[in-house]
Design an enzyme around this catalytic site. Sequence first.
Site, PDB file in Angstrom:
ATOM      1  N   ARG A 238       0.852  -1.187   0.000  1.00  0.00           N
ATOM      2  CA  ARG A 238       0.000   0.000   0.000  1.00  0.00           C
ATOM      3  C   ARG A 238       0.887   1.236   0.000  1.00  0.00           C
ATOM      4  O   ARG A 238       1.954   1.242   0.619  1.00  0.00           O
ATOM      5  CB  ARG A 238      -0.890   0.048   1.259  1.00  0.00           C
ATOM      6  CG  ARG A 238      -2.091  -0.888   1.246  1.00  0.00           C
ATOM      7  CD  ARG A 238      -3.193  -0.425   0.287  1.00  0.00           C
ATOM      8  NE  ARG A 238      -4.362  -1.291   0.356  1.00  0.00           N
ATOM      9  CZ  ARG A 238      -4.554  -2.385  -0.381  1.00  0.00           C
ATOM     10  NH1 ARG A 238      -3.654  -2.759  -1.266  1.00  0.00           N
ATOM     11  NH2 ARG A 238      -5.658  -3.117  -0.246  1.00  0.00           N
ATOM     12  N   GLU A 267      -4.158   7.704  -4.563  1.00  0.00           N
ATOM     13  CA  GLU A 267      -4.550   6.919  -5.735  1.00  0.00           C
ATOM     14  C   GLU A 267      -5.909   7.372  -6.253  1.00  0.00           C
ATOM     15  O   GLU A 267      -6.806   7.603  -5.438  1.00  0.00           O
ATOM     16  CB  GLU A 267      -4.607   5.431  -5.362  1.00  0.00           C
ATOM     17  CG  GLU A 267      -3.227   4.880  -5.081  1.00  0.00           C
ATOM     18  CD  GLU A 267      -3.201   3.353  -4.878  1.00  0.00           C
ATOM     19  OE1 GLU A 267      -4.230   2.699  -5.074  1.00  0.00           O
ATOM     20  OE2 GLU A 267      -2.133   2.846  -4.528  1.00  0.00           O
ATOM     21  N   HIS A 286      -1.848   0.131  -9.549  1.00  0.00           N
ATOM     22  CA  HIS A 286      -2.439  -0.776  -8.552  1.00  0.00           C
ATOM     23  C   HIS A 286      -3.092  -1.993  -9.228  1.00  0.00           C
ATOM     24  O   HIS A 286      -4.308  -2.189  -9.134  1.00  0.00           O
ATOM     25  CB  HIS A 286      -3.446  -0.022  -7.671  1.00  0.00           C
ATOM     26  CG  HIS A 286      -3.685  -0.695  -6.348  1.00  0.00           C
ATOM     27  ND1 HIS A 286      -3.904  -0.007  -5.190  1.00  0.00           N
ATOM     28  CD2 HIS A 286      -3.742  -2.017  -6.007  1.00  0.00           C
ATOM     29  CE1 HIS A 286      -4.098  -0.857  -4.191  1.00  0.00           C
ATOM     30  NE2 HIS A 286      -4.003  -2.098  -4.664  1.00  0.00           N
TER      31      HIS A 286
HETATM   32  P1  NAP Z   1      -1.137 -11.338   5.307  1.00  0.00           P
HETATM   33  O1  NAP Z   1      -1.146 -12.773   4.940  1.00  0.00           O
HETATM   34  O2  NAP Z   1      -2.047 -10.830   6.361  1.00  0.00           O
HETATM   35  O3  NAP Z   1       0.373 -10.966   5.666  1.00  0.00           O
HETATM   36  C1  NAP Z   1       0.765  -9.772   6.233  1.00  0.00           C
HETATM   37  C2  NAP Z   1       2.048 -10.007   7.002  1.00  0.00           C
HETATM   38  O4  NAP Z   1       2.513  -8.735   7.455  1.00  0.00           O
HETATM   39  C3  NAP Z   1       1.864 -10.898   8.225  1.00  0.00           C
HETATM   40  O5  NAP Z   1       2.907 -11.838   8.257  1.00  0.00           O
HETATM   41  C4  NAP Z   1       1.955  -9.927   9.384  1.00  0.00           C
HETATM   42  O6  NAP Z   1       2.544 -10.481  10.538  1.00  0.00           O
HETATM   43  C5  NAP Z   1       2.860  -8.866   8.827  1.00  0.00           C
HETATM   44  N1  NAP Z   1       2.690  -7.587   9.498  1.00  0.00           N
HETATM   45  C6  NAP Z   1       1.512  -6.952   9.748  1.00  0.00           C
HETATM   46  N2  NAP Z   1       1.761  -5.790  10.370  1.00  0.00           N
HETATM   47  C7  NAP Z   1       3.099  -5.711  10.525  1.00  0.00           C
HETATM   48  C8  NAP Z   1       3.956  -4.747  11.118  1.00  0.00           C
HETATM   49  N3  NAP Z   1       3.463  -3.643  11.674  1.00  0.00           N
HETATM   50  N4  NAP Z   1       5.284  -4.984  11.118  1.00  0.00           N
HETATM   51  C9  NAP Z   1       5.779  -6.110  10.559  1.00  0.00           C
HETATM   52  N5  NAP Z   1       5.029  -7.045   9.999  1.00  0.00           N
HETATM   53  C10 NAP Z   1       3.693  -6.860   9.973  1.00  0.00           C
HETATM   54  O7  NAP Z   1      -1.440 -10.434   4.023  1.00  0.00           O
HETATM   55  P2  NAP Z   1      -1.226 -10.807   2.486  1.00  0.00           P
HETATM   56  O8  NAP Z   1      -2.403 -11.543   1.979  1.00  0.00           O
HETATM   57  O9  NAP Z   1       0.140 -11.366   2.305  1.00  0.00           O
HETATM   58  O10 NAP Z   1      -1.290  -9.319   1.873  1.00  0.00           O
HETATM   59  C11 NAP Z   1      -0.353  -8.337   2.266  1.00  0.00           C
HETATM   60  C12 NAP Z   1      -0.788  -6.959   1.782  1.00  0.00           C
HETATM   61  O11 NAP Z   1      -0.557  -6.856   0.394  1.00  0.00           O
HETATM   62  C13 NAP Z   1      -2.280  -6.648   1.924  1.00  0.00           C
HETATM   63  O12 NAP Z   1      -2.619  -6.208   3.211  1.00  0.00           O
HETATM   64  C14 NAP Z   1      -2.508  -5.584   0.884  1.00  0.00           C
HETATM   65  O13 NAP Z   1      -2.351  -4.304   1.444  1.00  0.00           O
HETATM   66  C15 NAP Z   1      -1.398  -5.842  -0.121  1.00  0.00           C
HETATM   67  N6  NAP Z   1      -1.947  -6.284  -1.413  1.00  0.00           N
HETATM   68  C16 NAP Z   1      -1.807  -5.477  -2.494  1.00  0.00           C
HETATM   69  C17 NAP Z   1      -2.285  -5.870  -3.721  1.00  0.00           C
HETATM   70  C18 NAP Z   1      -2.114  -5.009  -4.943  1.00  0.00           C
HETATM   71  O14 NAP Z   1      -2.987  -5.013  -5.802  1.00  0.00           O
HETATM   72  N7  NAP Z   1      -1.023  -4.279  -5.078  1.00  0.00           N
HETATM   73  C19 NAP Z   1      -2.946  -7.095  -3.864  1.00  0.00           C
HETATM   74  C20 NAP Z   1      -3.068  -7.915  -2.745  1.00  0.00           C
HETATM   75  C21 NAP Z   1      -2.566  -7.496  -1.510  1.00  0.00           C
HETATM   76  P3  NAP Z   1       1.777 -11.435  11.600  1.00  0.00           P
HETATM   77  O15 NAP Z   1       1.758 -12.786  10.987  1.00  0.00           O
HETATM   78  O16 NAP Z   1       2.624 -11.330  12.801  1.00  0.00           O
HETATM   79  O17 NAP Z   1       0.394 -10.863  11.758  1.00  0.00           O
END
Ligand code: NAP
Length: 321
Positions: A238, A267, A286
């Site tokens: 993000r 955005e 995005h």
């Molecule tokens: P996820 O499975 O929830 O993984 C997020 C990871 O980040 C988890 O391991 C979490 O740790 C860690 N985390 C959260 N807050 C943190 C912090 N303050 N410091 C360090 N680590 C932290 O999410 P995901 O499915 O991989 O997706 C990740 C992100 O990608 C989404 O939230 C979204 O914003 C972005 N995304 C973007 C697109 C795009 O179109 N560009 C598409 C999809 C997703 P814990 O395990 O300890 O909770």
Amino acid sequence: MKPNVYITRKLPESIVKKIEEVCRVRMWEEEGQPVPREVLLREAEQADGLFCLLTEEIDQEVLNAAKKLKIIANMAVGYNNIDIEEATKKGIIVTNTPDVLTETTADLTFALLMATARRILESNTYLKEGKWKTWSPMQLTGQDIYGAKLGIIGMGRIGKALIERAKGFNMDVSYYNRSRKLDVEKEFDITFLDKESLLKESDFVCILVPYSPEVHHFIGEKELQLMKDSAILINTARGGIVDEEALFHALKNKEIWGAGLDVFEEEPVSLENQLLYLPNVTALPHIGSASEATRLEMANLAADNLIQVLAGEKAITPVNG
Ligand code: NAP
């Protein structure tokens, strides 16, 4: 009586039909334009369920207007566009669309990494603008991917899927996350590093943490200074996680080598954003999850969440409650 659902953007017919079987549906009929705020506020008043996108700011004002609302189904895995605390206080279930977009977003993240490292878009423009007059030793040279060090910030679903791509390129992968992922370390033979060491040691830094105030400008001037001058920053998580002003200066002054950005603080990104005009920036609108199949799966999952909750059943992928 069927519950009322408001859909904030024109969806494919198959998805709308499925919701219509059990709900009374109203929908913002434009595909290329977000619903105006006043329309959203008005429609929210009657809605039992809201199907929305990350372009809608579901804040206290919307939640106060939406007196009957039981569910907000967000068609995204990230949900920083929704005031979760306030929704929870009001007993409203919020759902997202995890898993179905993981592989597609990991693909795009790796594609952006490769495009930035090998100057793919710049080379394409160079050729089409008639600048290709000869072959020369250092013409359009980039950074190697095979065997390079990749540091992933945020080892969740997409971070893990990214390792699988990186391993195919023999990359040496390390990660930083707020909690250690010992199972992932063992499965993929990757190393946990603190944030500072990861930034210092990596050739590529990929950001894959969800946005929260805690990670606002997580990568700023200080962090960019720690990175190698040959390093590349990739952000497909993000905007807001990276301080764009600091990034602009780091790229302009060649403190880092390049950046690949799929997301921006504002955005759609303003054409006045100077990052767009740096040759060492690859910028995308995005599109992380944008494959036809994945977008349909995301819409289907959001619709199923909506239908289940309105039928009094449990949400499939809740983020609160
Ligand atoms: P996820 O499975 O929830 O993984 C997020 C990871 O980040 C988890 O391991 C979490 O740790 C860690 N985390 C959260 N807050 C943190 C912090 N303050 N410091 C360090 N680590 C932290 O999410 P995901 O499915 O991989 O997706 C990740 C992100 O990608 C989404 O939230 C979204 O914003 C972005 N995304 C973007 C697109 C795009 O179109 N560009 C598409 C999809 C997703 P814990 O395990 O300890 O909770």
